[in-house]
Enzyme design. Structure first.
Site, PDB file in Angstrom:
ATOM      1  N   LEU A   1       0.840  -1.200   0.000  1.00 55.62           N
ATOM      2  CA  LEU A   1       0.000   0.000   0.000  1.00 55.62           C
ATOM      3  C   LEU A   1       0.874   1.248   0.000  1.00 55.62           C
ATOM      4  CD1 LEU A   1      -3.125  -0.359   2.322  1.00 55.62           C
ATOM      5  CD2 LEU A   1      -3.030  -0.145  -0.156  1.00 55.62           C
ATOM      6  N   HIS A   2       1.527   1.478  -1.098  1.00 52.72           N
ATOM      7  CA  HIS A   2       2.401   2.654  -1.191  1.00 52.72           C
ATOM      8  C   HIS A   2       1.575   3.859  -1.621  1.00 52.72           C
ATOM      9  CE1 HIS A   2       2.819   2.487  -5.683  1.00 52.72           C
ATOM     10  NE2 HIS A   2       2.285   1.321  -5.402  1.00 52.72           N
ATOM     11  N   ALA A   3       2.257   4.952  -1.902  1.00 56.71           N
ATOM     12  CA  ALA A   3       1.540   6.199  -2.138  1.00 56.71           C
ATOM     13  C   ALA A   3       0.557   6.120  -3.313  1.00 56.71           C
ATOM     14  CB  ALA A   3       2.537   7.329  -2.352  1.00 56.71           C
TER      15      ALA A   3
ATOM     16  N   SER B   1      -2.283   3.614  -2.606  1.00 62.12           N
ATOM     17  CA  SER B   1      -3.172   4.168  -1.600  1.00 62.12           C
ATOM     18  C   SER B   1      -4.045   5.273  -2.197  1.00 62.12           C
ATOM     19  CB  SER B   1      -2.383   4.725  -0.423  1.00 62.12           C
ATOM     20  OG  SER B   1      -1.605   3.710   0.159  1.00 62.12           O
TER      21      SER B   1
END
Lengths: 589, 89
Positions: B14-16, B19
């Protein structure tokens, strides 16, 4: 009936300024917990929302620009920041802090940063923990926008001369006022005589007094004031008599200044026939006319930091080339030394994001930063070399610690010069001697470079391990400390042996007594703020180098600054014609 | 209210960017949507909240939705996660 109030400070830039007060209030760089009143909470929320929406607008613009130039993928970082600033949870928690703790937005942001820094630092995944940068960047943007909505919202009077007063004035801010108002004088409650703002004030001949403490007295915009930059006095609400007196004094000073400027046509030769050279330190090309009018025999130091200070992004290759060309062509055959960007330490530049450091004076600054971020460095070198294609330039590298740096820098310069087909005859390569390490190993450096320039401000600071801006220890900041003088002598001697030019820039060159000492140590090429050139020239024209050398040879053997000072006064100044110092009164010896 | 357990399978977790996509998707629905991972529960419509989960590849998260369009919301999010947020790996 008004009553004149007089405040005493430290004179920083000579001259008399008469005008009306204009207060510039800047947000403190250090965020403090500022409590607000109940009834101001709504106003503060509004202030936060304004800065927030301004920040989002900025980011949207930036995103469009990046998308257009670099494609969608590159715009993701900016998109992330927009998402963060639109994050209702984040916004509400900030508002909640403002409301419940009754603090200014700045403090709420500060608390939020701390909170998330802690959370993110605990992540094991390096990529995810790195996302704190995005958050901090977004929050910093709000902080920045909070600032501008306060300080620049004020209308600047354009018709009347103003006297600026501020706690401290960043150079970029000052440059803004210089171009948008008629600035007659500057009063700072903080700042040192070496600060960049003061250097600029001198360059533009703006009378400046620092360390003024109004001590809670109400001082208002629009009130008449006089800045006496020769004595260090500030007069608020001066009576008519005092005003008259100062109009006279101002005129006298201007006559004195033009008399000094007439020294410029006289040759730079000491009484016993030795040649010396006095050059000017400049920050922007616009100063050149002034420097020449004072008789500068070259630009001994062109600080390029200012090119980078006005914009949020570094200047482009073409922009830089144009500026360097302008400087070279204005100076004609006279030497021009361009110092590559000296950032870090006390100098922060928005265009570059140097992280916070525990000990910035000993950290990532100047050439250390450039060798790491080579892209910016290449651009600057390329611009300097291009400008020099039909002339001659001297490139100066700041903050050298070891010979490997010099070799790496030279390789870079040579390879760019080759690509740009600029001949070696068109440029010289030199280094700043600012660290004790560079001073002590100068005998091997002289084989590598075409010239060296001693930067006394930093050399003294690093040799004595004293921060000159720290008032609890700056009593130790003594240019005449034997450690400093011995280093200077060593550098001068080794430079002469190696057959290269040793020049010196730094505050020391512009102090009358120090300038004599320097020439006695064998340094006869010095560079200083333009307005002190005629004063120093006049003094150096009246001394005998041979005698001074002899005196300094013995002086450096003494064990303390005080002893050296006494010795020099005894042997040198006593025998100097007193008339010499009589007419240079505005400068304290 | 419905709840569903899902596994994050894209490489970066769940990286930038992922997300952000999740937030965008969640925002299309009126239901209250939360995500639970590692004992913390965050608002799926808050990017900062999602980032603080630091859910890497292989993490099992629980999605909770409550509202009139809870069914659709869960399905849309499930699809997004299964398709690795539109990423190649």
């Amino acid at each position: 009936m008004n009553k004149t109030r007089i405040f005493k400070g430290i004179p920083a830039s000579l001259g008399i300024g008469i005008g009306t007060l204009f207060h510039i209030k800047l947000e403190s760089e250090f965020i403090i917990k500022e409590i607000i009143k109940d009834e101001d909470v709504q106003k503060e929320i509004q202030r936060f929302e304004n800065a927030l929406s301004l920040s989002i607008q900025e980011l949207l613009k930036l995103k469009n620009k990046v998308e257009k130039n670099k494609g969608k993928a590159s715009a993701i970082i900016i998109e992330t920041q927009i998402f963060l600033l639109k994050d209702k949870d984040l916004i509400n928690s900030l508002k909640k802090i403002i409301k419940e703790e009754k603090v200014k937005t700045e403090w709420a942001i500060h608390l939020t940063k701390i909170k998330y820094e802690k959370i993110f630092s605990e992540f094991e995944n390096e990529y995810l923990s790195g996302r704190i940068i995005d958050l901090n960047d977004s929050l910093n943007r709000i902080l920045k926008n909070l600032k501008t909505s306060q300080s620049q919202g004020k209308k600047i009077p354009t018709r009347t001369p103003i006297i600026i007063f501020a706690d401290d004035l960043p150079p970029s801010e000052m440059a803004y006022y210089m171009t948008h108002a008629d600035v007659a004088g500057i009063i700072l409650s903080r700042g040192g005589t070496n600060s960049h703002t003061v250097i600029l004030a001198k360059a533009f001949e703006i009378p400046t007094v620092i360390n003024i403490d109004f001590d809670g007295t109400s001082v208002f915009d629009g009130v008449d004031a006089i800045v006496d930059g020769t004595e260090g006095d500030v007069y608020i609400d001066p009576s008519l008599t005092i005003k008259k007196e100062f109009f006279n004094k101002k005129e006298q000073f201007e006559v004195y200044r033009s008399e000094l400027k007439s020294v410029k046509s006289l040759p730079s030769i000491t009484k016993d026939g030795k040649q010396f050279k006095i050059m000017a330190n400049i920050e922007v090309p616009e100063e050149i006319e002034l420097a020449l009018s004072y008789g500068a025999e070259g630009i001994g130091l062109f600080r390029t930091e200012f090119l980078y200070m006005f914009e949020k992004t570094p200047p482009t290759l073409d922009e830089q080339t144009k500026i360097y060309k302008q400087v070279l062509s204005k100076m004609g055959d006279k030497p021009v030394v361009i110092r590559t960007l000296d950032i870090g330490g006390e100098k922060k530049i928005e265009a570059f994001n140097i992280g916070k450091e525990e000990n910035p004076a000993l950290g990532l600054r100047a050439i250390r930063y450039f060798l790491k971020e080579k892209a910016h460095f290449y651009t600057q070198i390329k611009a300097i070399l291009r400008a020099a294609r039909n002339g001659k330039v001297k490139i100066l590298f700041p903050m050298i610690t070891e010979i490997e740096e010099i070799r790496e820098l030279k390789d870079i310069v040579y390879s760019i010069a080759k690509k740009e087909s600029v001949e070696k005859d068109n440029y010289d390569i030199g280094i700043m001697v600012e660290t004790p390490a560079a001073a002590l190993t100068i005998d091997s450096y002289v084989k590598e470079v075409d010239f060296v320039s001693i930067g006394t401000n930093d050399l003294i600071q690093y040799t004595l391990a004293v921060d000159r801006g720290n008032s609890s220890v700056n009593y130790l900041y003594k240019p005449l400390n034997p450690a400093v003088l011995r280093l200077l002598k060593f550098v001068a001697d080794e430079g002469r042996k190696g057959g290269i030019e040793v020049q010196l820039c730094g505050e020391m060159a512009s102090k009358p007594i120090h300038s004599i000492i320097l020439i006695g140590l064998g340094i006869n090429s010095i560079s200083m703020a333009s307005q002190t050139i005629p004063i120093i020239k006049r003094i150096l024209r009246s001394i005998s180098v041979n005698r001074t050398r002899q005196i300094m040879k013995d002086a450096v053997k003494l064990s303390s600054a005080d002893e050296i000072n006494e010795f020099i006064v005894e042997n040198l100044l006593r025998k100097c014609p007193s008339s010499l110092f009589k007419n240079i009164l505005p400068v304290k010896i | 209210m419905i709840e569903k357990k899902l596994k994050i399978i894209n490489k970066l977790g769940l990286h930038a960017r992922a997300s952000s996509k999740l937030v965008q998707t969640a925002n299309r629905y009126t239901s209250k949507i939360t995500i639970i991972y590692n004992n913390s529960e965050v608002n799926a419509k808050s990017l900062l909240g999602l980032l603080t989960l630091a859910a890497a590849k292989g993490s099992e998260i629980i999605i909770k939705a409550e509202g009139t369009d809870e069914d659709k919301a869960i399905k849309a999010i499930e699809k997004l996660i299964e398709k690795k947020f539109g990423e190649k790996e």
